[in-house]
Design a protein around this motif. Sequence first.
Motif, PDB file in Angstrom:
ATOM      1  N   UNK A  38       6.161 -10.851  22.911  1.00 43.87           N
ATOM      2  CA  UNK A  38       6.453 -11.083  21.962  1.00 43.87           C
ATOM      3  C   UNK A  38       4.874 -12.601  21.835  1.00 43.87           C
ATOM      4  N   UNK A  39       4.558 -12.961  23.193  1.00 43.71           N
ATOM      5  CA  UNK A  39       3.143 -13.664  22.997  1.00 43.71           C
ATOM      6  C   UNK A  39       1.899 -13.544  22.754  1.00 43.71           C
ATOM      7  N   UNK A  40       1.663 -11.906  23.301  1.00 46.95           N
ATOM      8  CA  UNK A  40       0.877 -10.983  22.529  1.00 46.95           C
ATOM      9  C   UNK A  40       0.908 -10.750  21.260  1.00 46.95           C
ATOM     10  N   UNK A  41       1.703 -11.111  20.571  1.00 47.86           N
ATOM     11  CA  UNK A  41       1.994  -9.924  19.020  1.00 47.86           C
ATOM     12  C   UNK A  41       0.834  -9.729  18.601  1.00 47.86           C
ATOM     13  N   UNK A  42       0.340 -11.505  17.861  1.00 48.75           N
ATOM     14  CA  UNK A  42      -1.087 -10.803  17.016  1.00 48.75           C
ATOM     15  C   UNK A  42      -2.065  -9.449  17.675  1.00 48.75           C
ATOM     16  N   UNK A  43      -2.522  -9.892  18.827  1.00 48.14           N
ATOM     17  CA  UNK A  43      -3.109  -9.557  20.007  1.00 48.14           C
ATOM     18  C   UNK A  43      -3.050  -7.514  19.641  1.00 48.14           C
ATOM     19  N   UNK A  44      -1.440  -7.530  20.295  1.00 45.10           N
ATOM     20  CA  UNK A  44      -1.473  -6.177  19.590  1.00 45.10           C
ATOM     21  C   UNK A  44      -1.536  -4.886  18.706  1.00 45.10           C
ATOM     22  N   UNK A  45      -1.122  -6.067  17.673  1.00 41.13           N
ATOM     23  CA  UNK A  45      -1.343  -5.235  15.977  1.00 41.13           C
ATOM     24  C   UNK A  45      -2.058  -5.257  15.664  1.00 41.13           C
ATOM     25  N   UNK A  46      -3.977  -6.290  16.069  1.00 40.01           N
ATOM     26  CA  UNK A  46      -4.750  -6.343  15.489  1.00 40.01           C
ATOM     27  C   UNK A  46      -4.910  -4.481  15.825  1.00 40.01           C
ATOM     28  N   UNK A  47      -4.811  -4.516  17.551  1.00 45.01           N
ATOM     29  CA  UNK A  47      -4.892  -3.246  18.410  1.00 45.01           C
ATOM     30  C   UNK A  47      -4.867  -2.493  18.027  1.00 45.01           C
ATOM     31  N   UNK A  48      -3.188  -1.939  17.529  1.00 42.52           N
ATOM     32  CA  UNK A  48      -2.686  -1.647  17.230  1.00 42.52           C
ATOM     33  C   UNK A  48      -3.800  -0.568  15.997  1.00 42.52           C
ATOM     34  N   UNK A  49      -3.764  -1.216  14.451  1.00 43.68           N
ATOM     35  CA  UNK A  49      -4.687  -1.628  13.392  1.00 43.68           C
ATOM     36  C   UNK A  49      -5.779  -0.636  13.779  1.00 43.68           C
ATOM     37  N   UNK A  50      -6.857  -0.911  14.747  1.00 44.52           N
ATOM     38  CA  UNK A  50      -8.533  -0.832  14.977  1.00 44.52           C
ATOM     39  C   UNK A  50      -7.572   0.931  16.284  1.00 44.52           C
ATOM     40  N   UNK A  51      -6.839   0.780  16.090  1.00 48.39           N
ATOM     41  CA  UNK A  51      -6.332   2.686  16.765  1.00 48.39           C
ATOM     42  C   UNK A  51      -6.217   2.789  15.407  1.00 48.39           C
ATOM     43  N   UNK A  52      -5.193   3.455  14.942  1.00 42.59           N
ATOM     44  CA  UNK A  52      -4.794   3.532  13.718  1.00 42.59           C
ATOM     45  C   UNK A  52      -6.170   3.946  13.051  1.00 42.59           C
ATOM     46  N   UNK A  53      -6.614   2.835  12.817  1.00 45.71           N
ATOM     47  CA  UNK A  53      -8.288   3.351  12.421  1.00 45.71           C
ATOM     48  C   UNK A  53      -9.378   4.667  13.063  1.00 45.71           C
ATOM     49  N   UNK A  54      -8.954   4.500  13.679  1.00 46.57           N
ATOM     50  CA  UNK A  54     -10.225   5.411  14.883  1.00 46.57           C
ATOM     51  C   UNK A  54      -9.398   6.703  14.529  1.00 46.57           C
ATOM     52  N   UNK A  55      -8.072   6.709  14.471  1.00 47.14           N
ATOM     53  CA  UNK A  55      -7.561   8.046  14.285  1.00 47.14           C
ATOM     54  C   UNK A  55      -7.673   8.503  12.571  1.00 47.14           C
ATOM     55  N   UNK A  56      -7.877   7.426  11.988  1.00 51.11           N
ATOM     56  CA  UNK A  56      -8.331   8.319  10.707  1.00 51.11           C
ATOM     57  C   UNK A  56      -9.707   8.770  10.323  1.00 51.11           C
ATOM     58  N   UNK A  57     -10.342   8.043  11.291  1.00 55.01           N
ATOM     59  CA  UNK A  57     -12.270   8.330  11.351  1.00 55.01           C
ATOM     60  C   UNK A  57     -12.231  10.979  11.931  1.00 55.01           C
ATOM     61  N   UNK A  58     -11.311  11.388  12.771  1.00 60.81           N
ATOM     62  CA  UNK A  58     -10.797  11.650  13.045  1.00 60.81           C
ATOM     63  C   UNK A  58     -10.764  12.882  12.019  1.00 60.81           C
ATOM     64  N   UNK A  59     -10.645  13.389  10.981  1.00 61.33           N
ATOM     65  CA  UNK A  59     -10.171  13.852  10.175  1.00 61.33           C
ATOM     66  C   UNK A  59     -11.268  14.638   9.498  1.00 61.33           C
ATOM     67  N   UNK A  60     -12.799  14.085   9.965  1.00 66.92           N
ATOM     68  CA  UNK A  60     -13.480  14.218   8.477  1.00 66.92           C
ATOM     69  C   UNK A  60     -13.956  15.271   9.902  1.00 66.92           C
TER      70      UNK A  60
END
Length: 206
Positions: free
Chosen positions: A22-44
């Motif tokens: 829980x103490x690192x939750x905000x940073x974890x969620x931000x990293x998850x969003x960035x990782x998801x965006x990275x996956x989004x670029x692959x279908x191109x």
Amino acid sequence: MAYLIRGNELELAVSVGTVLGESAAPATHYALQLLARKCMMIPMCFPFCSVNRNLAADLLLMTPDNDLNLVKLCAFYPGCIEEINDLHEKCKLPTVEECMKLAEIARANGNVFETIKYYLLSEEPEKALPIGIDFVKEYISNSNWTLDSIYPVLDLLSYIRTEKLILHTCTEARNELLILCGYVGALLAIRRQYQSIVPALYEYTR
């Protein structure tokens, strides 16, 4: 975790954040969003691979307040109608056909943001371009406009599928969108103290 995120070691950042809890939750969620965006670029590059599409959705579903990010994922995905509807179902969004109807209802009610959102999720996402661009242009013609009032609209518009954006009929709207994004991007860079890229963005906008 901040160093890992800045170094694009997103998988490690998520792993560390998961262990810290829980103490690192905000940073974890931000990293998850960035990782998801990275996956989004692959279908191109690999448009017929659904693994990364599903992985991006799974990552976003692990974050709180994920509604808008899931909309961006579905709006950006370049698949056939059946594939897009499968992704909509996974992300708990209406079907492509239903989104067109919802866009028309939102437009009749004068809700610009909802109109843009549902048009982007429909079979004709290019319909969102003139609505969003006209809204932004009208807004910045007033002296009391703020960055926060127009950035969400431009951010959402920028997730329109590439094959729609490059249509000949979208040339003028595409150019205006790029200009407005360059201008707002420069203002955001100033706010976030990334001064080194501001001159390039203003020159691009000019």
